[in-house]
Design an enzyme around this catalytic site. Structure first.
Site, PDB file in Angstrom:
ATOM      1  N   ARG A 152       0.730  -1.368  -0.098  1.00 54.41           N
ATOM      2  CA  ARG A 152      -0.040   0.112   0.084  1.00 54.41           C
ATOM      3  C   ARG A 152       1.035   1.389   0.023  1.00 54.41           C
ATOM      4  O   ARG A 152       1.961   1.050   0.391  1.00 54.41           O
ATOM      5  CB  ARG A 152      -1.094   0.092   1.438  1.00 54.41           C
ATOM      6  CG  ARG A 152      -2.023  -1.238   1.478  1.00 54.41           C
ATOM      7  CD  ARG A 152      -2.484  -1.145   2.701  1.00 54.41           C
ATOM      8  NE  ARG A 152      -3.576  -2.234   2.781  1.00 54.41           N
ATOM      9  CZ  ARG A 152      -3.437  -3.543   3.289  1.00 54.41           C
ATOM     10  NH1 ARG A 152      -2.049  -3.671   3.894  1.00 54.41           N
ATOM     11  NH2 ARG A 152      -4.013  -4.399   3.530  1.00 54.41           N
ATOM     12  N   LYS A 175      -2.049  -2.683   7.940  1.00 56.81           N
ATOM     13  CA  LYS A 175      -3.071  -2.332   8.480  1.00 56.81           C
ATOM     14  C   LYS A 175      -3.293  -3.342   9.948  1.00 56.81           C
ATOM     15  O   LYS A 175      -2.892  -4.586   9.968  1.00 56.81           O
ATOM     16  CB  LYS A 175      -4.425  -2.670   7.845  1.00 56.81           C
ATOM     17  CG  LYS A 175      -4.562  -1.594   6.769  1.00 56.81           C
ATOM     18  CD  LYS A 175      -5.965  -1.777   6.022  1.00 56.81           C
ATOM     19  CE  LYS A 175      -6.104  -0.562   4.943  1.00 56.81           C
ATOM     20  NZ  LYS A 175      -7.501  -0.947   4.351  1.00 56.81           N
ATOM     21  N   HIS A 243      -2.829   2.878  -6.380  1.00 60.50           N
ATOM     22  CA  HIS A 243      -3.478   1.778  -5.635  1.00 60.50           C
ATOM     23  C   HIS A 243      -3.435   0.975  -6.703  1.00 60.50           C
ATOM     24  O   HIS A 243      -3.717  -0.424  -6.528  1.00 60.50           O
ATOM     25  CB  HIS A 243      -4.594   2.261  -5.018  1.00 60.50           C
ATOM     26  CG  HIS A 243      -4.923   1.262  -3.896  1.00 60.50           C
ATOM     27  ND1 HIS A 243      -4.219   0.761  -2.733  1.00 60.50           N
ATOM     28  CD2 HIS A 243      -6.037   0.247  -3.893  1.00 60.50           C
ATOM     29  CE1 HIS A 243      -4.698  -0.080  -2.046  1.00 60.50           C
ATOM     30  NE2 HIS A 243      -6.060  -0.478  -2.935  1.00 60.50           N
ATOM     31  N   ARG A 246      -1.183  -1.745  -6.851  1.00 59.94           N
ATOM     32  CA  ARG A 246      -1.118  -3.045  -5.921  1.00 59.94           C
ATOM     33  C   ARG A 246      -2.292  -3.929  -6.506  1.00 59.94           C
ATOM     34  O   ARG A 246      -1.967  -4.884  -6.311  1.00 59.94           O
ATOM     35  CB  ARG A 246      -1.423  -2.432  -4.584  1.00 59.94           C
ATOM     36  CG  ARG A 246      -1.888  -3.453  -3.478  1.00 59.94           C
ATOM     37  CD  ARG A 246      -1.953  -2.786  -2.312  1.00 59.94           C
ATOM     38  NE  ARG A 246      -3.055  -3.358  -1.237  1.00 59.94           N
ATOM     39  CZ  ARG A 246      -2.452  -4.349  -0.527  1.00 59.94           C
ATOM     40  NH1 ARG A 246      -1.206  -4.828  -0.355  1.00 59.94           N
ATOM     41  NH2 ARG A 246      -3.536  -5.026   0.358  1.00 59.94           N
ATOM     42  N   HIS A 269      -4.051  -9.104   3.545  1.00 62.24           N
ATOM     43  CA  HIS A 269      -5.597  -9.158   3.845  1.00 62.24           C
ATOM     44  C   HIS A 269      -6.026  -9.715   5.168  1.00 62.24           C
ATOM     45  O   HIS A 269      -5.349 -10.819   5.307  1.00 62.24           O
ATOM     46  CB  HIS A 269      -6.224  -9.481   2.555  1.00 62.24           C
ATOM     47  CG  HIS A 269      -6.369  -8.730   1.397  1.00 62.24           C
ATOM     48  ND1 HIS A 269      -6.570  -9.062   0.074  1.00 62.24           N
ATOM     49  CD2 HIS A 269      -6.193  -7.234   1.188  1.00 62.24           C
ATOM     50  CE1 HIS A 269      -6.503  -8.094  -0.547  1.00 62.24           C
ATOM     51  NE2 HIS A 269      -6.312  -7.148  -0.030  1.00 62.24           N
ATOM     52  N   TYR A 278     -10.028 -10.864  -6.575  1.00 64.20           N
ATOM     53  CA  TYR A 278      -9.199 -10.762  -7.766  1.00 64.20           C
ATOM     54  C   TYR A 278      -9.400 -12.039  -8.676  1.00 64.20           C
ATOM     55  O   TYR A 278      -9.038 -11.947  -9.790  1.00 64.20           O
ATOM     56  CB  TYR A 278      -7.615 -10.714  -7.237  1.00 64.20           C
ATOM     57  CG  TYR A 278      -7.223  -9.758  -6.583  1.00 64.20           C
ATOM     58  CD1 TYR A 278      -7.115  -8.579  -7.222  1.00 64.20           C
ATOM     59  CD2 TYR A 278      -7.159  -9.513  -5.396  1.00 64.20           C
ATOM     60  CE1 TYR A 278      -6.815  -7.143  -6.628  1.00 64.20           C
ATOM     61  CE2 TYR A 278      -6.801  -8.169  -4.398  1.00 64.20           C
ATOM     62  CZ  TYR A 278      -6.448  -7.251  -5.382  1.00 64.20           C
ATOM     63  OH  TYR A 278      -6.575  -5.858  -4.864  1.00 64.20           O
TER      64      TYR A 278
END
Length: 299
Positions: A152, A175, A243, A246, A269, A278
């Site tokens: 990211r 994250k 973004h 990515r 994730h 995806y």
């Protein structure tokens, strides 16, 4: 009662330090908390902790009246829930039941990846258009990290002198303060090394690698601006954002045979559901190829 500014300051510190949220997320979540406090007037942590679902519905209704859509409303609700959970912790009421409120349904759009050639052309393009060689090398290195390692933009900009020189792998903190290991391709290492050779600022272990023109932490907006300039020059669509690099990393790996679990680990994730989007991207690409190649589709 405590001052509004003190509440917002504590919330900001939690987001930046405790949760390691991106600058964009911090700004958005602070704005949400500020709107709630303005509507409530004088308050304190216990009063915030006791807010219920009707209070949140009222807050969201006012935002709806401002014209926000489902996506923005869902983000607003997420920010409110996070703020109230923080308030319960501050008030020593972690065991209190949170308000139960379901957000609007948001249809997930398909990411729009760029081709491998376009990704590298964009990285070279930001270098070509930069005012100084070191700035061009800097922006190119950031884009290569996003496309070549799936970072990211906030993760790339959070790297420090302790992370260089890059090896074959890199430990990234993403994250929720979760760490993951990502491979670093030779072209990415070379791009970062080229920037480090030109960077005019000392590379201390605790200092950010990527610096702004005055030596401070590089702002995400500068990278976005540089990529937009390169995108326009290359004639690429508006969906070719930082973004999107990515997304392209993920889509191209899946197309090359990577399994979803491995891709989930590489992207950081929290759930496999976030990665499964995806597969839809890959299916969409397959359908596009079919339609352009099948004789019946061309008649």
């Amino acid at each position: 009662m405590i001052h509004r500014a003190d509440i917002l300051s504590a919330w900001r510190d939690h987001l930046e330090g405790g949760r390691r949220r991106s600058p964009h997320t911090v700004r958005a979540y602070l704005a949400t908390a500020a709107r709630l406090l303005d509507n409530l007037g004088a308050t304190d942590w216990p009063n915030l902790a006791r807010l219920d679902a009707p209070a949140l519905r009222k807050q969201l209704a006012e935002r709806r009246a401002d014209g926000i859509g489902n996506v923005s409303a869902a983000r607003e609700l997420s920010a409110l829930k996070g703020f109230l959970a923080f308030a319960r912790a501050q008030a020593g009421m972690e065991d209190a039941a949170p308000p139960r409120l379901r957000g609007p349904r948001v249809k997930k759009g398909l990411p729009r990846p760029v081709t491998p050639d376009d990704a590298l052309n964009l990285a070279d393009g930001v270098a070509d258009f930069a005012a100084d060689d070191w700035i061009g090398a800097r922006d190119r290195a950031v884009l290569l990290l996003m496309y070549g390692a799936g970072l990211r933009i906030a993760e790339a900009l959070s790297l420090t002198g302790a992370d260089v020189p890059l090896g074959e792998t890199l430990v990234v903190t993403g994250k929720g303060n979760k760490q993951r290991v990502v491979p670093v391709l030779p072209v990415v290492r070379e791009g970062v090394d080229a920037y480090l050779r030109l960077c005019p600022w000392p590379m201390d272990r605790d200092a950010p690698i990527f610096r702004g023109s005055k030596g401070g932490l590089l702002n995400q907006g500068m990278v976005q601006k540089a990529m937009a300039q390169a995108r326009i020059a290359l004639g690429l669509p508006a969906t070719a954002t930082p973004h999107a690099l990515r997304h392209s990393f993920a889509t191209h790996l899946l197309g090359a045979g990577a399994d979803l679990r491995s891709l989930q680990e590489l992207l950081g994730h929290a759930s496999l559901g976030s990665t499964q989007i995806y597969t839809r991207v890959d299916a969409a690409k397959l359908l596009e190829t079919y339609r352009s190649a099948h004789p019946r589709e061309r008649t």
